[in-house]
Design an enzyme around this catalytic site. Structure first.
Site, PDB file in Angstrom:
ATOM      1  N   PHE A 172       0.811  -1.226   0.000  1.00  0.00           N
ATOM      2  CA  PHE A 172       0.000   0.000   0.000  1.00  0.00           C
ATOM      3  C   PHE A 172       0.835   1.263   0.000  1.00  0.00           C
ATOM      4  CE2 PHE A 172       0.874  -0.208   4.571  1.00  0.00           C
ATOM      5  CZ  PHE A 172       1.069   1.134   4.847  1.00  0.00           C
ATOM      6  N   GLU A 199      -4.959  -3.740  -2.000  1.00  0.00           N
ATOM      7  CA  GLU A 199      -6.410  -3.553  -1.845  1.00  0.00           C
ATOM      8  C   GLU A 199      -6.725  -2.304  -1.022  1.00  0.00           C
ATOM      9  OE1 GLU A 199      -4.523  -5.871  -0.658  1.00  0.00           O
ATOM     10  OE2 GLU A 199      -5.113  -6.597   1.330  1.00  0.00           O
ATOM     11  N   CYS A 304       9.501   1.638   3.587  1.00  0.00           N
ATOM     12  CA  CYS A 304      10.353   0.502   3.953  1.00  0.00           C
ATOM     13  C   CYS A 304      11.761   0.978   4.273  1.00  0.00           C
ATOM     14  CB  CYS A 304      10.390  -0.521   2.832  1.00  0.00           C
ATOM     15  SG  CYS A 304      11.187   0.121   1.369  1.00  0.00           S
ATOM     16  N   GLU A 404       8.483  -4.580  13.067  1.00  0.00           N
ATOM     17  CA  GLU A 404       8.488  -3.411  12.182  1.00  0.00           C
ATOM     18  C   GLU A 404       7.235  -2.594  12.532  1.00  0.00           C
ATOM     19  OE1 GLU A 404       7.699  -4.126   8.000  1.00  0.00           O
ATOM     20  OE2 GLU A 404       8.854  -2.373   7.420  1.00  0.00           O
TER      21      GLU A 404
HETATM   22  P1  NAD Z   1       1.452  -6.617   2.886  1.00  0.00           P
HETATM   23  O1  NAD Z   1       2.453  -7.701   2.913  1.00  0.00           O
HETATM   24  O2  NAD Z   1       0.369  -6.614   3.903  1.00  0.00           O
HETATM   25  O3  NAD Z   1       0.714  -6.588   1.453  1.00  0.00           O
HETATM   26  C1  NAD Z   1       1.464  -6.648   0.263  1.00  0.00           C
HETATM   27  C2  NAD Z   1       0.663  -7.434  -0.763  1.00  0.00           C
HETATM   28  O4  NAD Z   1       0.508  -8.778  -0.330  1.00  0.00           O
HETATM   29  C3  NAD Z   1      -0.730  -6.875  -0.979  1.00  0.00           C
HETATM   30  O5  NAD Z   1      -0.998  -6.832  -2.368  1.00  0.00           O
HETATM   31  C4  NAD Z   1      -1.637  -7.838  -0.237  1.00  0.00           C
HETATM   32  O6  NAD Z   1      -2.889  -7.997  -0.866  1.00  0.00           O
HETATM   33  C5  NAD Z   1      -0.868  -9.136  -0.258  1.00  0.00           C
HETATM   34  N1  NAD Z   1      -1.067  -9.915   0.970  1.00  0.00           N
HETATM   35  C6  NAD Z   1      -1.194  -9.431   2.227  1.00  0.00           C
HETATM   36  N2  NAD Z   1      -1.336 -10.436   3.103  1.00  0.00           N
HETATM   37  C7  NAD Z   1      -1.312 -11.576   2.390  1.00  0.00           C
HETATM   38  C8  NAD Z   1      -1.392 -12.960   2.731  1.00  0.00           C
HETATM   39  N3  NAD Z   1      -1.548 -13.349   3.993  1.00  0.00           N
HETATM   40  N4  NAD Z   1      -1.316 -13.863   1.745  1.00  0.00           N
HETATM   41  C9  NAD Z   1      -1.147 -13.484   0.469  1.00  0.00           C
HETATM   42  N5  NAD Z   1      -1.061 -12.185   0.091  1.00  0.00           N
HETATM   43  C10 NAD Z   1      -1.137 -11.247   1.033  1.00  0.00           C
HETATM   44  O7  NAD Z   1       2.257  -5.246   2.922  1.00  0.00           O
HETATM   45  P2  NAD Z   1       1.684  -3.787   3.067  1.00  0.00           P
HETATM   46  O8  NAD Z   1       1.186  -3.608   4.462  1.00  0.00           O
HETATM   47  O9  NAD Z   1       0.794  -3.456   1.944  1.00  0.00           O
HETATM   48  O10 NAD Z   1       3.034  -2.926   2.880  1.00  0.00           O
HETATM   49  C11 NAD Z   1       3.899  -2.624   3.940  1.00  0.00           C
HETATM   50  C12 NAD Z   1       5.074  -3.567   3.982  1.00  0.00           C
HETATM   51  O11 NAD Z   1       5.768  -3.532   2.738  1.00  0.00           O
HETATM   52  C13 NAD Z   1       6.102  -3.179   5.030  1.00  0.00           C
HETATM   53  O12 NAD Z   1       6.548  -4.340   5.682  1.00  0.00           O
HETATM   54  C14 NAD Z   1       7.228  -2.550   4.220  1.00  0.00           C
HETATM   55  O13 NAD Z   1       8.494  -2.606   4.825  1.00  0.00           O
HETATM   56  C15 NAD Z   1       7.156  -3.363   2.965  1.00  0.00           C
HETATM   57  N6  NAD Z   1       7.772  -2.677   1.833  1.00  0.00           N
HETATM   58  C16 NAD Z   1       9.006  -3.095   1.437  1.00  0.00           C
HETATM   59  C17 NAD Z   1       9.660  -2.446   0.415  1.00  0.00           C
HETATM   60  C18 NAD Z   1      11.039  -2.878   0.004  1.00  0.00           C
HETATM   61  O14 NAD Z   1      11.469  -2.520  -1.091  1.00  0.00           O
HETATM   62  N7  NAD Z   1      11.745  -3.639   0.831  1.00  0.00           N
HETATM   63  C19 NAD Z   1       9.039  -1.380  -0.245  1.00  0.00           C
HETATM   64  C20 NAD Z   1       7.758  -1.001   0.161  1.00  0.00           C
HETATM   65  C21 NAD Z   1       7.135  -1.665   1.210  1.00  0.00           C
END
Ligand code: NAD
Length: 519
Positions: A172, A199, A304, A404
């Site tokens: 997101f 989403e 991140c 985190e």
């Molecule tokens: P998230 O893992 O909750 O969601 C990411 C994606 O995975 C979404 O499209 C979501 O629909 C899907 N998803 C979520 N839970 C799932 C599950 N149980 N099974 C399958 N799919 C699932 O992450 P978020 O909250 O949207 O984003 C924040 C996180 O992203 C933080 O941990 C941040 O550090 C990380 N992030 C990392 C980078 C990087 O380059 N290292 C960059 C941006 C964000």
């Protein structure tokens, strides 16, 4: 005009849905060059984090829709791979111009659904645009290698061929930048991409994908489907999907890496982080304090690469008071306010999780030097705001340090020496980014060499490399071997084919030999 036509169709489709209200938008999918409203009966509410109001709804796409999208991506691939690289790159140039032109519009969409300030949303688009510019150099970066005369009359050369259908699963926090980390490089190198936005804030991601259509990219080359776990599982299992780019948290990322790779797919997964800023007392104090505040609280800590932990070394330990004073002055406001420094966090669940983590710090004996838990913004009492929070006395065993937080919470640790600080960082499981603030060259060099983190800043708080390098988080912050963007990004989306060719000028037939040729 084609887009106007599509938009009108969506408007009509929106009207025809019985559960649609005037205010709540239905976020479309993109399949075969068309923006379509899903026939799903499961819709996820998307709220404006500054108000708590539902502003749009995103579908859990049906099985039929997901299958149709994947089939269409595969069909499109068979034609797209035949386009010349120069032609593919011309579309990328168009895309770059369109993104530039529409950046303000996209930034406004980001602020509305994600909550970050408009200025910060501009940066979200711009850092994605830079990757598009990098993709425009595909004529060079996709080149293979060649060597003539590897044997008599024999040459050896390699190509970097596209993989087929690739999938992008997005978080997101950067709804424009992250899809732009993915699809421009994927399609410029001859693949098609099936994108699944977050989403929580899908609109800007759909707009960014829609621009590919406007840029002239043929139907099916960029498709968008929506959903949560079911959609993710579909992408991990579908036979047409050859590679998955994932950016998000560790729970989902580890799962997708396991499921995708066990199905024989390539997976690159950028995961969570805990980034430390190390401060030596000889640093430029003004600059350093400003950098720590900006990198800790910008985007409400939801980057991140946010510097969520500060380690004050030696004499710098006395800077805590000034750090707190500066954080107190930050303007927490709706993202559209021109003076806002930080906006709300993404959801009410996220706010609750952050408040709970601050409570654990209190319960476990840390000091809450600045407490943002009771912050409310007048007129926006239902918004998901958390005020800047500084937790001091943090030790490696504290929950607020182990998790985190992903919110406007800065953990402050103390260390006697630089080596003690490095030890703390190297013992942390994550390895996304870190920074040192100092005027001491040898100390900075020692840090750069000893610290086991993939992206290091020296007087640079958020050391995200520009896209001609790669995003090189390490250890617990990444799964897979090929990083996002840079040359590595192209390697991820391509497979090597080597050709060994023998063209003899005369028609001499070699003697039959069953031994291994030694040329
Ligand atoms: P998230 O893992 O909750 O969601 C990411 C994606 O995975 C979404 O499209 C979501 O629909 C899907 N998803 C979520 N839970 C799932 C599950 N149980 N099974 C399958 N799919 C699932 O992450 P978020 O909250 O949207 O984003 C924040 C996180 O992203 C933080 O941990 C941040 O550090 C990380 N992030 C990392 C980078 C990087 O380059 N290292 C960059 C941006 C964000």
């Amino acid at each position: 005009s084609r887009l106007n036509h599509i938009t009108k169709n969506i408007h009509a489709a929106n009207k025809s849905l019985s559960y649609s209200t005037k205010e709540v938008r239905k976020v479309p999918m993109i399949i075969n060059g068309e923006l379509r409203i899903s026939k799903s009966d499961t819709w996820i509410d998307v709220t404006n984090p500054a108000t708590g109001e539902v502003i749009s709804q995103v579908p859990e796409c049906t099985q039929d829709e997901m299958e149709e999208a994947a089939e269409n991506s595969q069909e499109a691939f068979l034609k797209w791979r035949e386009q010349s690289v120069s032609k593919r790159v011309r579309y990328i140039f168009n895309l770059r111009q369109l993104l530039d032109k529409k950046s303000k519009e996209i930034a406004a969409q980001i602020t509305e659904e994600q909550g970050k300030t408009l200025k910060d949303a501009d940066g979200d688009v711009f850092r994605g645009l830079e990757v598009v510019e990098h993709a425009a150099s595909m004529t060079t970066i996709q080149m293979g290698e060649s060597m003539q005369n590897v044997s008599k009359n024999m040459d050896l050369y390699s190509f970097r061929e596209p993989l087929g259908v690739t999938a992008g699963i997005c978080p997101f926090n950067f709804p424009a930048m992250v899809p732009l980390w993915m699809y421009p490089l994927a399609i410029a190198s001859g693949n098609t991409m099936l994108l699944k936005p977050s989403e929580h804030d899908p609109t800007a991601s759909v707009t960014v994908a829609e621009l590919a259509l406007e840029a002239g990219v043929p139907p099916g080359v960029v498709n968008v489907i929506h959903g949560r776990k079911k959609c993710v599982d579909f992408l991990c299992d579908n036979e047409h999907v050859k590679a998955i780019s994932f950016v998000g948290g560790n729970r989902a990322g580890e799962y997708i890496f396991q499921r995708g790779t066990s199905n024989g797919k390539r997976v690159q997964a950028n995961l969570g982080a805990k980034n430390h800023g190390v401060v030596l007392a000889d640093a430029n104090k003004e600059d350093t304090l400003n950098a720590l505040i900006a990198a800790g609280f910008g985007a409400a800590g939801q980057r991140c690469m946010a510097l969520s932990t500060v380690i004050l070394v030696g004499e710098a330990r006395s800077w805590i008071g000034e750090l707190t004073k500066r954080a107190q002055k930050l303007n927490v406001n709706v993202g559209t306010h021109p003076d806002a420094d930080l906006g709300p966090v993404i959801t009410m669940d996220s706010k609750k999780r952050i408040l709970d983590l601050i409570k654990t710090a209190e319960d476990e004996g840390c000091t809450i030097a600045l407490d943002g838990r009771n912050f409310t913004l007048k007129g926006h009492e239902n918004g998901y705001f958390v005020g800047p929070t500084i937790v001091t006395g943090v030790k490696p065993h504290h929950t607020v340090y182990k998790e985190e937080v992903f919110g406007p919470v800065l953990c402050v640790m103390e260390a006697e020496t630089l080596d003690d600080a490095i030890k703390i960082i190297n013992n942390n499981p994550y390895g996304n980014g870190t920074a040192i603030f100092t005027r001491n060259g040898p100390a900075a060099r020692h840090f750069q060499h000893e610290v086991d983190v993939g992206q290091v800043g020296i007087n640079v708080p958020i050391p995200v490399p520009l896209p001609f390098f790669s995003f090189t988080g390490s250890r617990g912050s990444i799964r897979g071997d090929l990083n996002f963007y840079g040359k590595m990004g192209v390697y991820f989306y391509t497979k090597l084919k080597t050709v060994t060719a023998s063209w003899k000028e005369d028609d001499v037939t070699a003697k039959l030999s069953t031994a291994m040729p030694t040329y």
